[in-house]
Write a protein that holds these residues in place. Structure first.
Motif, short mmCIF file in Angstrom:
data_model
loop_
_atom_site.label_atom_id
_atom_site.label_comp_id
_atom_site.label_asym_id
_atom_site.label_seq_id
_atom_site.Cartn_x
_atom_site.Cartn_y
_atom_site.Cartn_z
N GLU A 162 31.20 -11.32 2.49
CA GLU A 162 29.91 -11.19 3.16
C GLU A 162 28.91 -12.27 2.76
OE1 GLU A 162 27.55 -7.24 4.00
OE2 GLU A 162 27.06 -7.96 1.99
N MET A 163 28.28 -12.85 3.77
CA MET A 163 27.18 -13.78 3.57
C MET A 163 25.98 -13.31 4.38
SD MET A 163 28.98 -17.54 3.59
CE MET A 163 30.06 -18.03 2.25
N TYR A 164 24.81 -13.79 4.01
CA TYR A 164 23.61 -13.37 4.73
C TYR A 164 23.08 -14.52 5.59
CZ TYR A 164 20.99 -15.75 0.97
OH TYR A 164 20.50 -16.66 0.08
N PRO A 165 22.48 -14.20 6.74
CA PRO A 165 22.01 -15.24 7.66
C PRO A 165 20.70 -15.89 7.19
CG PRO A 165 21.49 -13.08 8.54
CD PRO A 165 22.31 -12.85 7.29
N GLU A 198 16.69 -24.56 17.84
CA GLU A 198 17.28 -23.31 18.33
C GLU A 198 18.78 -23.40 18.53
OE1 GLU A 198 15.23 -22.02 21.80
OE2 GLU A 198 13.30 -21.72 20.78
N ALA A 199 19.29 -24.59 18.73
CA ALA A 199 20.74 -24.74 18.93
C ALA A 199 21.52 -24.30 17.69
CB ALA A 199 21.08 -26.19 19.27
N ILE A 200 20.91 -24.43 16.53
CA ILE A 200 21.55 -23.99 15.29
C ILE A 200 21.20 -22.54 15.02
CG2 ILE A 200 21.78 -24.39 12.81
CD1 ILE A 200 22.91 -26.62 14.55
N GLY A 201 19.89 -22.22 15.09
CA GLY A 201 19.47 -20.84 14.90
C GLY A 201 19.84 -20.28 13.54
N LYS A 202 20.32 -19.05 13.52
CA LYS A 202 20.69 -18.39 12.26
C LYS A 202 22.17 -18.61 11.96
CE LYS A 202 17.22 -14.70 12.37
NZ LYS A 202 16.98 -13.23 12.34
N GLN A 203 22.43 -18.95 10.71
CA GLN A 203 23.80 -19.12 10.24
C GLN A 203 23.92 -18.52 8.84
OE1 GLN A 203 26.66 -21.90 11.94
NE2 GLN A 203 26.07 -19.90 12.70
N SER A 204 25.10 -18.02 8.53
CA SER A 204 25.33 -17.39 7.23
C SER A 204 25.92 -18.43 6.29
CB SER A 204 26.28 -16.21 7.38
OG SER A 204 25.70 -15.23 8.21
N ILE A 205 25.13 -18.86 5.30
CA ILE A 205 25.61 -19.93 4.44
C ILE A 205 25.76 -19.52 2.97
CG2 ILE A 205 24.63 -21.69 5.95
CD1 ILE A 205 22.46 -22.12 3.77
N HIS A 206 25.13 -18.42 2.55
CA HIS A 206 25.20 -18.00 1.15
C HIS A 206 25.77 -16.59 1.05
CE1 HIS A 206 23.04 -21.54 -0.04
NE2 HIS A 206 21.97 -21.20 0.61
N PHE A 207 26.50 -16.32 -0.03
CA PHE A 207 27.01 -14.98 -0.27
C PHE A 207 25.87 -14.00 -0.53
CE2 PHE A 207 30.96 -17.20 -1.79
CZ PHE A 207 31.82 -16.65 -0.85
N GLY A 223 29.02 -10.03 -1.61
CA GLY A 223 29.96 -11.11 -1.33
C GLY A 223 30.26 -11.94 -2.57
N SER A 224 29.23 -12.19 -3.38
CA SER A 224 29.43 -12.95 -4.62
C SER A 224 30.38 -12.22 -5.57
CB SER A 224 28.09 -13.19 -5.32
OG SER A 224 27.27 -14.05 -4.57
N CYS A 225 30.16 -10.91 -5.71
CA CYS A 225 31.03 -10.12 -6.59
C CYS A 225 32.47 -10.10 -6.05
CB CYS A 225 30.50 -8.70 -6.71
SG CYS A 225 28.94 -8.56 -7.61
N ASP A 226 32.60 -9.94 -4.74
CA ASP A 226 33.93 -9.91 -4.14
C ASP A 226 34.63 -11.26 -4.30
OD1 ASP A 226 33.56 -7.29 -3.39
OD2 ASP A 226 32.98 -7.77 -1.32
N MET A 227 33.87 -12.35 -4.16
CA MET A 227 34.47 -13.67 -4.33
C MET A 227 34.88 -13.89 -5.78
SD MET A 227 35.43 -16.24 -2.58
CE MET A 227 36.38 -17.64 -3.21
N GLY A 228 34.10 -13.36 -6.71
CA GLY A 228 34.47 -13.44 -8.11
C GLY A 228 35.79 -12.74 -8.39
#
Length: 202
Positions: free
Chosen positions: A144-147, A156-165, A169-174
């Motif tokens: 999981e990452m947050y937008p 607006e063409a980019i808008g919201k994107q999820s780039i960080h855990f 998500g950080s715990c799961d990636m660990g």
């Protein structure tokens, strides 16, 4: 090693004559040496019986941004060879602690990130196909990452994107990192080897 934020479009070859394809907040030639020096300091503090057991490596987002890829220097397309060169040099410079240093590589997440990182699929494909002794994979895709709203920065063409855990998500990636490393140990996939010999051009 985790990804750093890039503040310059100037990706240069460092004084050791190999490229670090890492988005960084300091001159490129300093990043590698900082990593090596910090490792030496940590190992000195740990004492003579300590052994460097491995390294976690997560990078690729900055490399996947179009503004940092030029026609004569398409760093997303050369991610694999650049990482291989970097790891070869690192294993050489840290060979006194572990000459065949195990590395767990984070394979980049593409989902809901491809507008802000248009070349992230190119980087991910190379990471998936990479075959290096004692290099194991941990896939970022399921976690999981947050937008983040990039409208004011990129429009607006980019808008919201999820780039960080997220925290979850950080715990799961660990856990994914740890599971990959432990599985390699349990299945006898971590191999012993002789110290790395560097090519003459490195």
């Amino acid at each position: 090693m985790s990804a750093f934020k890039r503040t310059s479009q100037d990706l240069a070859w460092d004084s050791c004559s190999f490229r670090l394809p890492i988005a960084c907040a300091m001159p490129t030639e300093h990043l590698y040496h900082q990593l090596v020096n910090m490792t030496h300091a940590a190992m000195d503090a740990a004492g003579p019986l300590a052994r460097l057991q491995g390294m976690l490596f997560m990078e690729g987002e900055g490399t996947a941004m179009t503004q940092y890829n030029r026609e004569h220097e398409p760093i997303a397309e050369t991610w694999s060879q650049d990482f291989t060169s970097t790891l070869t040099r690192l294993r050489h410079d840290l060979s006194m602690y572990n000459p065949c240093l195990p590395v767990v590589l984070a394979v980049q997440k593409v989902g809901d990130r491809e507008r802000v990182y248009p070349l992230i699929g190119t980087v991910r494909k190379q990471q998936q196909e990479l075959k290096i002794q004692n290099c194991f994979k941990a896939d970022m895709e399921p976690y999981e990452m947050y937008p983040v709203d990039f409208t004011e920065i990129y429009g607006e063409a980019i808008g919201k994107q999820s780039i960080h855990f997220t925290a979850t998500g950080s715990c799961d990636m660990g856990v994914e990192f740890a599971a990959s490393y432990i599985a390699a140990l349990n299945h006898g996939q971590v191999e012993e080897c002789e110290p790395v010999q560097l090519p003459s051009n490195m």
